[in-house]
Enzyme design. Structure first.
Site, short mmCIF file in Angstrom:
data_model
loop_
_atom_site.label_atom_id
_atom_site.label_comp_id
_atom_site.label_asym_id
_atom_site.label_seq_id
_atom_site.Cartn_x
_atom_site.Cartn_y
_atom_site.Cartn_z
N HIS A 8 15.73 20.69 -5.93
CA HIS A 8 15.60 20.07 -7.25
C HIS A 8 14.74 18.80 -7.20
O HIS A 8 14.37 18.26 -8.25
CB HIS A 8 17.00 19.72 -7.76
CG HIS A 8 17.22 19.99 -9.22
ND1 HIS A 8 16.42 20.82 -10.00
CD2 HIS A 8 18.19 19.55 -10.07
CE1 HIS A 8 16.88 20.86 -11.23
NE2 HIS A 8 17.95 20.10 -11.31
N ASN A 62 19.20 15.45 -15.59
CA ASN A 62 19.49 15.83 -16.97
C ASN A 62 19.18 14.73 -17.98
O ASN A 62 19.23 14.97 -19.18
CB ASN A 62 20.97 16.23 -17.11
CG ASN A 62 21.29 17.45 -16.27
OD1 ASN A 62 20.43 18.04 -15.63
ND2 ASN A 62 22.55 17.82 -16.26
N ASN A 67 16.71 21.64 -16.91
CA ASN A 67 17.39 20.59 -17.68
C ASN A 67 16.58 19.30 -17.80
O ASN A 67 16.67 18.61 -18.81
CB ASN A 67 18.77 20.29 -17.06
CG ASN A 67 19.76 21.39 -17.36
OD1 ASN A 67 19.61 22.12 -18.34
ND2 ASN A 67 20.76 21.53 -16.52
N ASP A 73 10.52 21.36 -10.35
CA ASP A 73 10.86 22.61 -9.67
C ASP A 73 11.10 23.70 -10.71
O ASP A 73 11.68 23.45 -11.75
CB ASP A 73 12.12 22.41 -8.82
CG ASP A 73 13.29 21.90 -9.64
OD1 ASP A 73 14.21 22.70 -9.91
OD2 ASP A 73 13.30 20.72 -10.04
#
Length: 197
Positions: free
Chosen positions: A20, A67, A124, A92
């Site tokens: 991530h 997020n 997200n 990503d």
């Protein structure tokens, strides 16, 4: 003219090598290529500022968690008066196989295509940026990380390190991703998309 290049990731040593965080990893390589220090800390961001020709630009890592990436995008875009279509976001993407990447340019005013800006699995961080900026018209540098074997394990997959083979695949394409990002920044996102996607 001010432009913004954001690399998405989660802050903290424990996330440093996770899938991530590939946006952070690539942004570090862009900064190294352009000889820009990411040493300014302000309002949940870490960034560096530079100029090439007539183009002033910021290289930025949000220090919110993934997020909430939109908070950093909105803050910097508002503070520095950066237009949405002058923002490039490196992130990503599970919709793209590892070892591949895609440039998705911002749309021109006369572009009426309804082509989706993202694959089936939504990111997200990208969603947060779209909601904060009230627009999806920024350039994306989508770095493929592939899919987990079991779709129920997406969170574990994202928050785990690359395997040795995956690290090699990312290393093998990282120079091309940096080249494409620099072309999008200094020439045109559309040209980078045509040349590298």
């Amino acid at each position: 003219m001010m432009k913004l290049v954001m690399g998405l990731g989660n802050p903290g040593e424990e996330y440093k090598n996770h899938r991530h965080n590939v946006g952070y990893m690539i942004l570090d390589r862009v900064a190294k290529r352009l000889n820009v220090d990411l040493n300014v800390k302000k309002k949940k961001t870490v960034f560096g500022r530079a100029k090439q020709g007539k183009i002033e630009y910021l290289l930025l890592k949000p220090q919110t968690f993934m997020n909430l990436s939109g908070e950093a995008a909105l803050y910097m875009a508002s503070f520095m008066k950066i237009l949405v279509d002058d923002i490039i976001v490196i992130y990503d993407d599970m919709n793209i196989p590892i070892g591949s990447f895609k440039i998705i340019p911002s749309r021109d005013e006369d572009d009426n295509s309804n082509e989706p800006r993202e694959g089936l699995i939504k990111h997200n961080g990208i969603k947060s940026i779209e909601e904060s900026l009230k627009s999806d018209n920024f350039t994306r540098v989508a770095v493929g990380i592939g899919m987990p074997d079991d779709e129920n394990d997406i969170a574990d997959f994202l928050l785990s390190p690359f395997s040795k083979d995956e690290r090699k695949k990312i290393r093998d394409i990282s120079d091309s991703i940096v080249d494409a990002t620099c072309m999008a920044l200094f020439e045109s996102p559309k040209k980078a998309s045509e040349e590298y996607s």
